[in-house]
Design a protein around this motif. Structure first.
Motif, PDB file in Angstrom:
ATOM      1  N   THR A  38       0.706  -0.858   0.143  1.00 50.25           N
ATOM      2  CA  THR A  38      -0.241   0.388   0.028  1.00 50.25           C
ATOM      3  C   THR A  38       0.883   1.076   0.145  1.00 50.25           C
ATOM      4  O   THR A  38      -0.012   1.699  -0.329  1.00 50.25           O
ATOM      5  CB  THR A  38      -0.968  -0.004   0.957  1.00 50.25           C
ATOM      6  N   CYS A  39       2.088   1.752   0.520  1.00 47.20           N
ATOM      7  CA  CYS A  39       3.383   2.281   0.489  1.00 47.20           C
ATOM      8  C   CYS A  39       4.658   2.485   0.218  1.00 47.20           C
ATOM      9  O   CYS A  39       5.242   2.092   1.551  1.00 47.20           O
ATOM     10  CB  CYS A  39       2.704   3.405   1.820  1.00 47.20           C
ATOM     11  N   PRO A  40       5.180   1.390  -0.556  1.00 45.89           N
ATOM     12  CA  PRO A  40       5.656   0.411  -0.788  1.00 45.89           C
ATOM     13  C   PRO A  40       7.217   1.650   0.035  1.00 45.89           C
ATOM     14  O   PRO A  40       8.238   1.039   0.476  1.00 45.89           O
ATOM     15  CB  PRO A  40       6.275   0.117  -2.227  1.00 45.89           C
ATOM     16  N   GLY A  41       7.485   2.506  -0.155  1.00 41.79           N
ATOM     17  CA  GLY A  41       8.466   3.611   0.260  1.00 41.79           C
ATOM     18  C   GLY A  41       8.125   4.211   1.496  1.00 41.79           C
ATOM     19  O   GLY A  41       8.954   5.068   1.798  1.00 41.79           O
ATOM     20  N   GLY A  42       7.508   4.106   2.056  1.00 39.33           N
ATOM     21  CA  GLY A  42       7.136   4.874   3.056  1.00 39.33           C
ATOM     22  C   GLY A  42       7.597   4.738   4.136  1.00 39.33           C
ATOM     23  O   GLY A  42       8.003   5.992   4.815  1.00 39.33           O
ATOM     24  N   THR A 117       2.591  10.781  -1.685  1.00 41.99           N
ATOM     25  CA  THR A 117       2.984   9.556  -2.421  1.00 41.99           C
ATOM     26  C   THR A 117       1.542   8.788  -1.894  1.00 41.99           C
ATOM     27  O   THR A 117       1.609   7.416  -2.831  1.00 41.99           O
ATOM     28  CB  THR A 117       3.996   9.260  -2.294  1.00 41.99           C
ATOM     29  N   CYS A 118       1.326   8.610  -0.645  1.00 48.29           N
ATOM     30  CA  CYS A 118       0.235   7.569  -0.823  1.00 48.29           C
ATOM     31  C   CYS A 118      -0.786   7.877   0.564  1.00 48.29           C
ATOM     32  O   CYS A 118      -0.936   7.512   1.715  1.00 48.29           O
ATOM     33  CB  CYS A 118       0.804   5.990   0.124  1.00 48.29           C
ATOM     34  N   CYS A 124       0.214   7.979  11.620  1.00 46.95           N
ATOM     35  CA  CYS A 124       0.990   9.016  12.966  1.00 46.95           C
ATOM     36  C   CYS A 124       1.189   8.137  13.563  1.00 46.95           C
ATOM     37  O   CYS A 124       2.971   8.242  14.520  1.00 46.95           O
ATOM     38  CB  CYS A 124       0.016   9.737  12.679  1.00 46.95           C
ATOM     39  N   SER A 125       0.673   6.930  14.161  1.00 52.89           N
ATOM     40  CA  SER A 125       1.387   6.365  14.682  1.00 52.89           C
ATOM     41  C   SER A 125       2.394   4.989  14.894  1.00 52.89           C
ATOM     42  O   SER A 125       3.021   5.658  15.051  1.00 52.89           O
ATOM     43  CB  SER A 125       0.505   5.304  16.096  1.00 52.89           C
ATOM     44  N   ASP A 126       2.298   5.211  13.148  1.00 49.16           N
ATOM     45  CA  ASP A 126       3.140   3.874  13.191  1.00 49.16           C
ATOM     46  C   ASP A 126       4.781   5.196  12.695  1.00 49.16           C
ATOM     47  O   ASP A 126       5.756   5.383  12.754  1.00 49.16           O
ATOM     48  CB  ASP A 126       3.413   3.566  11.449  1.00 49.16           C
ATOM     49  N   ILE A 127       4.519   6.332  12.293  1.00 42.85           N
ATOM     50  CA  ILE A 127       5.865   7.825  12.061  1.00 42.85           C
ATOM     51  C   ILE A 127       6.377   7.768  13.305  1.00 42.85           C
ATOM     52  O   ILE A 127       7.736   7.507  13.123  1.00 42.85           O
ATOM     53  CB  ILE A 127       5.151   8.720  11.185  1.00 42.85           C
TER      54      ILE A 127
END
Length: 330
Positions: A38-42, A117-118, A124-127
Protein backbone atom coordinates in the motif's frame (compact mmCIF):
# COMPACT_ATOMS: atom_id res chain seq x y z
CA UNK A 1 -16.36 -18.33 49.36
CA UNK A 2 -19.99 -17.42 48.58
CA UNK A 3 -21.59 -17.99 45.20
CA UNK A 4 -21.80 -14.24 44.61
CA UNK A 5 -18.12 -13.73 45.43
CA UNK A 6 -16.97 -16.67 43.33
CA UNK A 7 -19.13 -15.48 40.44
CA UNK A 8 -17.56 -12.03 40.67
CA UNK A 9 -14.06 -13.51 40.64
CA UNK A 10 -14.84 -15.61 37.57
CA UNK A 11 -16.24 -12.59 35.74
CA UNK A 12 -13.16 -10.48 36.55
CA UNK A 13 -10.84 -13.27 35.39
CA UNK A 14 -12.83 -13.64 32.20
CA UNK A 15 -12.65 -9.93 31.47
CA UNK A 16 -8.91 -9.87 32.10
CA UNK A 17 -8.50 -12.86 29.82
CA UNK A 18 -10.47 -11.15 27.08
CA UNK A 19 -8.33 -8.02 27.44
CA UNK A 20 -5.14 -10.07 27.09
CA UNK A 21 -6.60 -11.93 24.09
CA UNK A 22 -7.60 -8.63 22.47
CA UNK A 23 -4.09 -7.24 22.94
CA UNK A 24 -2.59 -10.43 21.50
CA UNK A 25 -4.82 -10.22 18.45
CA UNK A 26 -3.79 -6.60 17.91
CA UNK A 27 -0.13 -7.55 18.24
CA UNK A 28 -0.59 -10.32 15.69
CA UNK A 29 -1.85 -7.80 13.15
CA UNK A 30 1.36 -5.77 13.32
CA UNK A 31 3.97 -6.58 10.69
CA UNK A 32 7.19 -5.02 9.44
CA UNK A 33 5.89 -5.49 5.89
CA UNK A 34 2.48 -3.94 6.60
CA UNK A 35 2.94 -1.17 3.98
CA UNK A 36 4.82 -3.28 1.41
CA UNK A 37 1.95 -3.07 -1.09
CA UNK A 38 0.00 0.00 0.00
CA UNK A 39 2.94 2.37 0.54
CA UNK A 40 6.15 0.57 -0.54
CA UNK A 41 8.48 3.53 -0.06
CA UNK A 42 6.86 4.80 3.11
CA UNK A 43 9.27 3.41 5.71
CA UNK A 44 12.25 4.86 3.86
CA UNK A 45 10.47 8.18 3.41
CA UNK A 46 10.08 8.47 7.18
CA UNK A 47 13.76 7.60 7.66
CA UNK A 48 14.79 10.25 5.14
CA UNK A 49 12.88 13.00 6.96
CA UNK A 50 14.10 11.88 10.39
CA UNK A 51 17.73 11.53 9.33
CA UNK A 52 17.72 15.01 7.81
CA UNK A 53 16.21 16.49 10.98
CA UNK A 54 18.72 14.78 13.28
CA UNK A 55 21.61 15.64 10.99
CA UNK A 56 20.58 19.28 11.27
CA UNK A 57 20.01 19.11 15.04
CA UNK A 58 21.46 16.03 16.74
CA UNK A 59 19.45 16.70 19.89
CA UNK A 60 16.27 16.05 17.93
CA UNK A 61 16.95 12.34 18.46
CA UNK A 62 16.10 12.67 22.14
CA UNK A 63 12.97 14.63 21.28
CA UNK A 64 11.65 11.96 18.94
CA UNK A 65 12.45 9.16 21.39
CA UNK A 66 10.69 10.91 24.28
CA UNK A 67 7.75 11.78 22.02
CA UNK A 68 7.15 8.10 21.27
CA UNK A 69 7.48 7.19 24.95
CA UNK A 70 5.07 9.92 26.06
CA UNK A 71 2.57 8.75 23.47
CA UNK A 72 2.66 5.04 24.31
CA UNK A 73 2.52 5.43 28.09
CA UNK A 74 -0.81 7.26 28.09
CA UNK A 75 -3.43 5.62 25.85
CA UNK A 76 -1.06 3.24 24.10
CA UNK A 77 0.81 3.92 20.86
CA UNK A 78 -2.02 5.73 19.06
CA UNK A 79 -0.50 9.17 18.34
CA UNK A 80 -2.87 10.81 20.83
CA UNK A 81 0.05 12.96 22.01
CA UNK A 82 0.00 14.72 18.62
CA UNK A 83 -3.63 15.86 18.79
CA UNK A 84 -4.20 19.55 19.48
CA UNK A 85 -6.52 20.88 22.15
CA UNK A 86 -9.98 21.95 21.04
CA UNK A 87 -12.63 24.08 22.75
CA UNK A 88 -13.84 22.13 25.75
CA UNK A 89 -10.90 19.72 25.90
CA UNK A 90 -7.23 20.11 26.80
CA UNK A 91 -5.19 17.51 24.93
CA UNK A 92 -2.16 15.53 26.12
CA UNK A 93 0.38 17.78 24.43
CA UNK A 94 -0.78 20.66 26.65
CA UNK A 95 -0.39 18.74 29.92
CA UNK A 96 2.52 19.86 32.13
CA UNK A 97 4.56 16.64 31.60
CA UNK A 98 4.53 17.37 27.86
CA UNK A 99 5.39 21.06 27.85
CA UNK A 100 8.97 20.39 26.78
CA UNK A 101 8.28 17.76 24.11
CA UNK A 102 10.09 18.24 20.81
CA UNK A 103 9.87 16.65 17.39
CA UNK A 104 6.21 17.12 16.47
CA UNK A 105 7.24 19.22 13.49
CA UNK A 106 9.40 16.37 12.20
CA UNK A 107 6.44 13.98 12.44
CA UNK A 108 4.32 16.49 10.52
CA UNK A 109 6.99 16.69 7.79
CA UNK A 110 7.09 12.92 7.44
CA UNK A 111 3.30 12.72 7.33
CA UNK A 112 3.13 15.43 4.64
CA UNK A 113 5.66 13.56 2.52
CA UNK A 114 3.68 10.31 2.84
CA UNK A 115 0.36 11.99 2.03
CA UNK A 116 1.81 13.03 -1.34
CA UNK A 117 2.74 9.50 -2.37
CA UNK A 118 0.21 7.30 -0.55
CA UNK A 119 -2.57 9.48 0.89
CA UNK A 120 -4.68 8.14 3.71
CA UNK A 121 -2.56 5.02 4.19
CA UNK A 122 0.28 5.56 6.67
CA UNK A 123 -0.71 6.24 10.29
CA UNK A 124 0.79 8.93 12.49
CA UNK A 125 1.33 6.36 15.24
CA UNK A 126 3.48 4.24 12.92
CA UNK A 127 5.48 7.34 11.98
CA UNK A 128 6.11 8.02 15.68
CA UNK A 129 7.35 4.47 16.24
CA UNK A 130 9.64 4.53 13.21
CA UNK A 131 10.94 8.02 13.97
CA UNK A 132 12.11 7.03 17.46
CA UNK A 133 13.98 3.99 16.14
CA UNK A 134 15.48 5.80 13.15
CA UNK A 135 16.61 8.79 15.21
CA UNK A 136 18.41 6.69 17.82
CA UNK A 137 19.99 4.47 15.21
CA UNK A 138 21.18 7.54 13.28
CA UNK A 139 23.21 8.82 16.24
CA UNK A 140 24.88 5.46 16.76
CA UNK A 141 22.47 3.99 19.27
CA UNK A 142 20.71 0.63 19.13
CA UNK A 143 18.17 -0.37 16.53
CA UNK A 144 15.11 -2.59 16.90
CA UNK A 145 12.27 -4.05 14.90
CA UNK A 146 9.24 -1.83 14.36
CA UNK A 147 6.24 -3.93 13.31
CA UNK A 148 3.66 -1.69 11.66
CA UNK A 149 -0.09 -1.48 11.27
CA UNK A 150 -1.09 0.80 14.16
CA UNK A 151 -4.03 3.12 13.64
CA UNK A 152 -4.52 6.55 15.16
CA UNK A 153 -6.66 7.28 18.20
CA UNK A 154 -9.61 9.65 18.22
CA UNK A 155 -9.26 11.32 21.62
CA UNK A 156 -6.59 12.93 23.78
CA UNK A 157 -6.91 14.12 27.38
CA UNK A 158 -4.37 16.11 29.38
CA UNK A 159 -5.57 14.48 32.58
CA UNK A 160 -4.46 11.07 31.30
CA UNK A 161 -0.97 12.37 30.59
CA UNK A 162 -0.79 13.75 34.12
CA UNK A 163 -1.86 10.40 35.56
CA UNK A 164 0.26 8.04 33.46
CA UNK A 165 3.63 9.65 32.82
CA UNK A 166 6.51 9.30 35.31
CA UNK A 167 7.75 12.45 37.03
CA UNK A 168 11.30 13.55 37.71
CA UNK A 169 10.77 13.40 41.48
CA UNK A 170 9.08 10.00 41.65
CA UNK A 171 10.30 7.64 44.37
CA UNK A 172 10.91 4.01 43.48
CA UNK A 173 7.48 2.75 44.55
CA UNK A 174 5.63 5.30 42.42
CA UNK A 175 7.96 4.92 39.47
CA UNK A 176 7.66 1.15 39.46
CA UNK A 177 3.88 1.40 39.67
CA UNK A 178 3.82 3.46 36.46
CA UNK A 179 5.89 0.88 34.60
CA UNK A 180 4.28 -2.28 35.95
CA UNK A 181 0.88 -0.86 35.07
CA UNK A 182 2.07 -0.94 31.46
CA UNK A 183 3.38 -4.48 31.76
CA UNK A 184 7.08 -3.75 32.33
CA UNK A 185 9.33 -5.36 34.91
CA UNK A 186 11.68 -3.47 37.21
CA UNK A 187 14.57 -4.55 35.00
CA UNK A 188 12.85 -3.11 31.91
CA UNK A 189 12.14 0.10 33.84
CA UNK A 190 15.86 0.50 34.49
CA UNK A 191 16.64 -0.22 30.84
CA UNK A 192 14.08 2.23 29.44
CA UNK A 193 15.29 4.92 31.86
CA UNK A 194 18.53 4.76 29.91
CA UNK A 195 16.86 7.10 27.42
CA UNK A 196 18.17 9.82 29.75
CA UNK A 197 21.62 9.28 28.29
CA UNK A 198 20.59 11.93 25.76
CA UNK A 199 18.30 14.94 25.96
CA UNK A 200 17.96 17.83 28.36
CA UNK A 201 15.69 19.45 30.90
CA UNK A 202 15.02 22.95 32.16
CA UNK A 203 16.85 24.52 35.10
CA UNK A 204 13.47 24.86 36.80
CA UNK A 205 13.43 21.06 37.13
CA UNK A 206 16.93 21.05 38.63
CA UNK A 207 17.09 24.01 41.02
CA UNK A 208 14.95 22.39 43.77
CA UNK A 209 17.70 19.77 44.23
CA UNK A 210 20.35 22.49 44.32
CA UNK A 211 18.89 25.12 46.63
CA UNK A 212 15.92 23.77 48.62
CA UNK A 213 17.47 21.30 51.07
CA UNK A 214 18.26 22.01 54.75
CA UNK A 215 21.99 21.50 54.22
CA UNK A 216 24.99 23.82 54.36
CA UNK A 217 24.98 24.18 50.58
CA UNK A 218 21.21 23.99 50.16
CA UNK A 219 21.70 21.04 47.83
CA UNK A 220 20.48 17.47 48.08
CA UNK A 221 23.22 15.82 50.18
CA UNK A 222 22.87 12.64 48.09
CA UNK A 223 24.46 14.40 45.10
CA UNK A 224 28.23 14.53 44.72
CA UNK A 225 29.73 17.91 45.64
CA UNK A 226 31.47 18.30 42.28
CA UNK A 227 28.20 17.64 40.43
CA UNK A 228 26.37 20.20 42.57
CA UNK A 229 29.07 22.79 41.86
CA UNK A 230 28.83 22.19 38.12
CA UNK A 231 25.03 22.35 38.09
CA UNK A 232 24.93 25.52 40.17
CA UNK A 233 27.17 27.20 37.62
CA UNK A 234 24.68 26.28 34.91
CA UNK A 235 21.59 27.03 36.96
CA UNK A 236 21.98 29.98 39.36
CA UNK A 237 19.06 30.38 41.74
CA UNK A 238 17.31 33.08 39.73
CA UNK A 239 14.02 33.13 37.86
CA UNK A 240 15.67 34.39 34.70
CA UNK A 241 17.30 31.02 34.00
CA UNK A 242 14.24 28.84 34.67
CA UNK A 243 13.97 27.84 31.00
CA UNK A 244 17.68 27.37 30.39
CA UNK A 245 18.45 23.84 29.25
CA UNK A 246 20.64 21.38 31.15
CA UNK A 247 21.90 18.09 29.75
CA UNK A 248 20.56 14.94 31.41
CA UNK A 249 23.93 13.28 30.80
CA UNK A 250 26.75 15.77 30.31
CA UNK A 251 29.34 13.18 29.27
CA UNK A 252 30.47 13.64 25.66
CA UNK A 253 28.27 16.71 25.40
CA UNK A 254 25.10 14.71 25.88
CA UNK A 255 25.27 13.71 22.23
CA UNK A 256 26.11 10.01 22.52
CA UNK A 257 23.74 7.15 23.25
CA UNK A 258 25.79 5.15 25.71
CA UNK A 259 25.98 3.72 29.26
CA UNK A 260 27.34 6.87 30.91
CA UNK A 261 23.88 7.61 32.29
CA UNK A 262 24.22 4.55 34.51
CA UNK A 263 27.74 5.56 35.50
CA UNK A 264 26.32 8.95 36.51
CA UNK A 265 23.72 7.26 38.72
CA UNK A 266 26.38 5.21 40.51
CA UNK A 267 28.51 8.35 40.97
CA UNK A 268 25.60 10.31 42.49
CA UNK A 269 25.62 12.58 39.46
CA UNK A 270 22.18 11.98 37.98
CA UNK A 271 19.92 14.97 37.40
CA UNK A 272 16.57 13.60 38.61
CA UNK A 273 15.47 11.98 41.85
CA UNK A 274 13.73 9.37 39.71
CA UNK A 275 17.14 8.41 38.30
CA UNK A 276 18.46 7.81 41.82
CA UNK A 277 15.35 5.77 42.57
CA UNK A 278 16.61 3.01 40.27
CA UNK A 279 19.09 2.07 43.03
CA UNK A 280 16.43 1.67 45.72
CA UNK A 281 16.30 -2.13 45.53
CA UNK A 282 19.14 -4.63 45.30
CA UNK A 283 17.82 -5.88 41.97
CA UNK A 284 17.75 -2.31 40.68
CA UNK A 285 21.32 -1.71 41.84
CA UNK A 286 22.50 -4.92 40.21
CA UNK A 287 20.84 -3.97 36.93
CA UNK A 288 22.31 -0.46 36.90
CA UNK A 289 25.78 -1.88 37.59
CA UNK A 290 25.45 -4.50 34.85
CA UNK A 291 24.34 -1.93 32.27
CA UNK A 292 27.08 0.51 33.30
CA UNK A 293 29.64 -2.16 32.41
CA UNK A 294 28.25 -3.32 29.08
CA UNK A 295 27.10 -1.18 26.19
CA UNK A 296 26.22 -4.27 24.16
CA UNK A 297 23.91 -5.44 26.96
CA UNK A 298 22.31 -2.00 27.19
CA UNK A 299 21.75 -1.78 23.43
CA UNK A 300 20.29 -5.28 23.21
CA UNK A 301 17.90 -4.85 26.13
CA UNK A 302 16.93 -1.29 25.23
CA UNK A 303 15.97 -2.39 21.73
CA UNK A 304 13.88 -5.25 23.08
CA UNK A 305 12.12 -2.99 25.59
CA UNK A 306 11.39 -0.39 22.91
CA UNK A 307 9.88 -3.00 20.60
CA UNK A 308 7.69 -4.14 23.49
CA UNK A 309 6.69 -0.56 24.28
CA UNK A 310 5.72 0.01 20.65
CA UNK A 311 3.04 -2.66 21.01
CA UNK A 312 1.27 -1.06 23.99
CA UNK A 313 -2.52 -0.98 23.48
CA UNK A 314 -2.24 -0.47 19.73
CA UNK A 315 -5.32 0.10 17.59
CA UNK A 316 -5.58 -2.15 14.55
CA UNK A 317 -8.16 -3.36 12.07
CA UNK A 318 -11.19 -1.08 12.05
CA UNK A 319 -10.41 0.66 15.35
CA UNK A 320 -9.24 4.26 15.23
CA UNK A 321 -8.44 5.91 11.92
CA UNK A 322 -5.64 7.01 9.62
CA UNK A 323 -5.40 10.75 10.22
CA UNK A 324 -4.81 13.05 7.29
CA UNK A 325 -3.12 15.51 9.64
CA UNK A 326 -1.49 14.24 12.81
CA UNK A 327 -2.74 17.14 14.94
CA UNK A 328 -6.45 16.52 14.42
CA UNK A 329 -8.93 13.74 13.75
CA UNK A 330 -10.49 13.51 10.30
Amino acid sequence: MSFRTSYFVVVVQLLLGLAVLSASIADAQLSESFYAKTCPGGVQAVANVVNAAVRSNRRMAAGLLHLHFHDCFVRGCDASVLLSSVPGNVAEKDAPPNFSLQGMGVIDQAKAALEKTCPGVFSCSDILALAARDAISFIGGPTWKVPLGRRDGLVSFASEANNNLPGENFVHRTLLKVFTRKGFTESEMVVLSGAHTIGNTHCSKVTPRLYSYPSLTGADPYLSSSFVTALKQQCPNTRSIANKLVLLDSSKGGQTFDVNYYVDILNHSAVFKSDDALLYTQTGQDKVKALAKSQSLFFSEFGAAMEKMGRLSVLTGSRGQIRKQCSRVN
